[in-house]
Design an enzyme around this catalytic site. Structure first.
Site, mmCIF file in Angstrom:
data_model
loop_
_atom_site.group_PDB
_atom_site.id
_atom_site.type_symbol
_atom_site.label_atom_id
_atom_site.label_comp_id
_atom_site.label_asym_id
_atom_site.label_seq_id
_atom_site.Cartn_x
_atom_site.Cartn_y
_atom_site.Cartn_z
ATOM 1 N N LYS A 92 0.381 -10.017 -14.221
ATOM 2 C CA LYS A 92 -0.592 -9.035 -13.738
ATOM 3 C C LYS A 92 -1.420 -8.591 -14.939
ATOM 4 O O LYS A 92 -0.926 -8.617 -16.074
ATOM 5 C CB LYS A 92 0.167 -7.821 -13.167
ATOM 6 N N GLY A 191 -2.509 5.035 5.607
ATOM 7 C CA GLY A 191 -3.551 4.318 4.855
ATOM 8 C C GLY A 191 -4.165 3.229 5.709
ATOM 9 O O GLY A 191 -3.522 2.229 6.005
ATOM 10 N N VAL A 192 -5.408 3.467 6.138
ATOM 11 C CA VAL A 192 -6.063 2.455 6.976
ATOM 12 C C VAL A 192 -7.243 1.840 6.221
ATOM 13 O O VAL A 192 -8.370 1.835 6.679
ATOM 14 C CB VAL A 192 -6.486 3.012 8.366
ATOM 15 N N GLY A 193 -6.912 1.331 5.020
ATOM 16 C CA GLY A 193 -7.902 0.607 4.217
ATOM 17 C C GLY A 193 -7.920 -0.840 4.668
ATOM 18 O O GLY A 193 -7.718 -1.151 5.854
HETATM 19 P P1 NAD Z 1 -7.260 0.117 0.226
HETATM 20 O O1 NAD Z 1 -7.648 0.865 -0.976
HETATM 21 O O2 NAD Z 1 -8.289 -0.686 0.958
HETATM 22 O O3 NAD Z 1 -6.590 1.099 1.301
HETATM 23 C C1 NAD Z 1 -5.712 2.128 0.952
HETATM 24 C C2 NAD Z 1 -6.003 3.284 1.886
HETATM 25 O O4 NAD Z 1 -5.032 4.302 1.638
HETATM 26 C C3 NAD Z 1 -7.368 3.905 1.678
HETATM 27 O O5 NAD Z 1 -8.045 3.998 2.907
HETATM 28 C C4 NAD Z 1 -7.058 5.266 1.079
HETATM 29 O O6 NAD Z 1 -8.000 6.254 1.444
HETATM 30 C C5 NAD Z 1 -5.707 5.544 1.693
HETATM 31 N N1 NAD Z 1 -4.948 6.578 0.994
HETATM 32 C C6 NAD Z 1 -4.899 6.841 -0.321
HETATM 33 N N2 NAD Z 1 -4.085 7.887 -0.567
HETATM 34 C C7 NAD Z 1 -3.596 8.281 0.631
HETATM 35 C C8 NAD Z 1 -2.713 9.299 1.058
HETATM 36 N N3 NAD Z 1 -2.157 10.144 0.183
HETATM 37 N N4 NAD Z 1 -2.425 9.418 2.368
HETATM 38 C C9 NAD Z 1 -2.983 8.586 3.267
HETATM 39 N N5 NAD Z 1 -3.835 7.599 2.933
HETATM 40 C C10 NAD Z 1 -4.143 7.458 1.631
HETATM 41 O O7 NAD Z 1 -6.033 -0.819 -0.215
HETATM 42 P P2 NAD Z 1 -5.456 -2.078 0.567
HETATM 43 O O8 NAD Z 1 -6.038 -3.311 -0.024
HETATM 44 O O9 NAD Z 1 -5.504 -1.836 2.026
HETATM 45 O O10 NAD Z 1 -3.924 -2.029 0.077
HETATM 46 C C11 NAD Z 1 -3.028 -1.067 0.610
HETATM 47 C C12 NAD Z 1 -1.703 -1.160 -0.122
HETATM 48 O O11 NAD Z 1 -1.179 -2.482 0.025
HETATM 49 C C13 NAD Z 1 -1.812 -0.923 -1.623
HETATM 50 O O12 NAD Z 1 -0.630 -0.308 -2.070
HETATM 51 C C14 NAD Z 1 -1.881 -2.339 -2.212
HETATM 52 O O13 NAD Z 1 -1.393 -2.391 -3.532
HETATM 53 C C15 NAD Z 1 -0.961 -3.076 -1.259
HETATM 54 N N6 NAD Z 1 -1.257 -4.509 -1.152
HETATM 55 C C16 NAD Z 1 -2.486 -4.954 -0.760
HETATM 56 C C17 NAD Z 1 -2.719 -6.317 -0.661
HETATM 57 C C18 NAD Z 1 -4.054 -6.843 -0.205
HETATM 58 O O14 NAD Z 1 -4.142 -8.039 0.142
HETATM 59 N N7 NAD Z 1 -5.096 -6.017 -0.140
HETATM 60 C C19 NAD Z 1 -1.708 -7.234 -0.977
HETATM 61 C C20 NAD Z 1 -0.450 -6.747 -1.349
HETATM 62 C C21 NAD Z 1 -0.242 -5.379 -1.448
#
Ligand code: NAD
Length: 366
Positions: A92, A191-193
């Site tokens: 990483k 978290g609905v990202g």
């Molecule tokens: P993202 O940033 O698109 O979404 C994260 C969401 O969480 C955002 O909408 C943010 O506003 C919300 N959030 C932050 N703090 C919060 C809180 N205290 N309460 C509620 N919501 C909160 O990220 P992502 O790409 O959707 O990834 C989400 C998680 O999954 C992360 O931990 C990331 O490391 C992990 N992950 C992602 C991937 C990938 O392919 N994107 C792969 C493996 C792991």
């Protein structure tokens, strides 16, 4: 039994203390005066192949915090790759600084640092890095993956991550309820990202009663409108009555405070490092009878996707097919966990180490 080394055991302030405690091969410190680039690359284990893992850009409060982050994250990648059956190791990178610092020169200089490692480390996107940034990096090195689809890359890996997470959740449901159907189950997605949104789509299609929470109002409204999920306030979510808790935002949400409050049957989500302390909180969940689907296994879809791209001739269907294996692997881990009365995270790490050690022996002969 494999010893789990947690951050708590890491000797504070000593870089070699941390590296030896967590079992790293290499920590690379990069600095470029003209662009101001400060980056760290953590290479944890390359027995299975070159280390692959994303680059995270973050305005760390201290150098020590950045070092701890890169070491912890790269170690997690070793287990994720190994348990998923990929022929890559764990690595990483972190870039220290505000994302507004990014420029073409800055990213291309970073690309040259990656190139100087001669393929021991392959990068991809992570927090605050985009597929566009990967394009700049790719101008200086071939050791990058996660390029935009229009450039022949795999594009956004989040849909594959969400799919794997969904299947991991179904596997945990089978263990808990005897059926993997999520119909009628009350599931909280925190978290609905990128990933959370796609997960909500799978869950609502299956007829689950989905609760969603986020700190961004607009995102919540949009996801609620699109999928008919119920919005809940981010405060006090751990006290809600629910069947499944799906952390898809932050790490360390499973801790002393929340385990006491959670009454769900299953925890299965995409966030990395959900257990604040792997050993202690994994054990607490086991004792409380909450089934935990190991995060690094069920969120491996993104890694599967970028690995498929790195191999060449990217095929999204193939990435989805690979991600489907997460269901069976998760079932095997949960069975091992119940049979041996060990936390699921510990069972998953043991399984990952077993593959690394066996493949290491295979490679001894020429
Ligand atoms: P993202 O940033 O698109 O979404 C994260 C969401 O969480 C955002 O909408 C943010 O506003 C919300 N959030 C932050 N703090 C919060 C809180 N205290 N309460 C509620 N919501 C909160 O990220 P992502 O790409 O959707 O990834 C989400 C998680 O999954 C992360 O931990 C990331 O490391 C992990 N992950 C992602 C991937 C990938 O392919 N994107 C792969 C493996 C792991």
């Amino acid at each position: 039994m494999v010893e789990i080394k947690t951050e708590e055991k890491v000797k504070e302030g000593s870089i070699y203390g941390q590296i030896t405690s967590l079992g790293h091969e290499q920590l690379v410190i990069c600095y470029d005066e003209p662009t101001g680039l400060k980056a760290l690359v953590g290479i944890h284990n390359t027995v299975l192949g070159p280390a692959l893992g994303g680059t995270r850009m973050w305005n760390y409060a201290s150098e020590a915090e950045a070092i701890t982050d890169v070491l912890r994250l790269s170690r997690g990648m070793t287990f994720k790759a190994a348990i998923t059956g990929l022929n890559i190791g764990g690595g990483k990178a972190v870039i220290i600084g505000d994302p507004s610092l990014k420029s073409e020169a800055y990213l291309r200089r970073f690309g040259r640092f990656i190139d100087s490692l001669g393929g021991r480390y392959i990068t991809a996107e992570d927090v605050n890095m985009s597929t566009r940034d990967m394009e700049y990096i790719s101008m200086e090195t071939d050791y990058v993956t996660g390029l935009p689809e229009v450039r022949g890359g795999g594009g956004d890996p989040s849909p594959v991550t969400a799919y794997g997470t969904y299947l991991g959740m179904k596997s945990a449901a089978k263990k808990a309820y005897g059926s993997d159907s999520l119909k009628g189950k009350k599931i909280l997605v925190q978290g609905v990202g990128q990933v959370g949104k796609h997960l909500v789509s799978h869950l609502t299609k299956e007829g689950a009663l989905v609760l969603i929470t986020d700190i961004f109002e607009d995102r919540l409204k949009a996801v609620s409108k699109e999928f008919g999920a119920t919005v809940v306030d981010p405060q006090d979510i751990y006290d809600l009555q629910m069947d499944i808790y799906a952390p898809c935002a932050l790490g360390a949400t499973v801790n002393d405070d929340t385990i006491d409050r959670l009454t769900c049957d299953i925890i299965a989500g995409a966030a990395n490092n959900q257990l604040k302390d792997e050993e202690k909180h994994g054990r607490m969940l086991l004792e409380k009878g909450i089934i935990y689907a190991p995060d690094f296994l069920i969120n491996a879809g993104g890694l599967i996707n970028v690995y498929a791209e790195f191999l060449g001739g990217y095929n999204r269907d193939l990435a989805y097919l690979e991600a489907e294996k997460i269901y069976d692997t998760c079932s095997a881990i949960l069975d091992k966990s119940s049979k041996e009365n060990i936390p699921a995270q510990e069972a998953a790490i043991a399984m990952a180490w077993h593959r690394i050690q066996s493949m290491g022996k295979v490679k001894l002969s020429y």
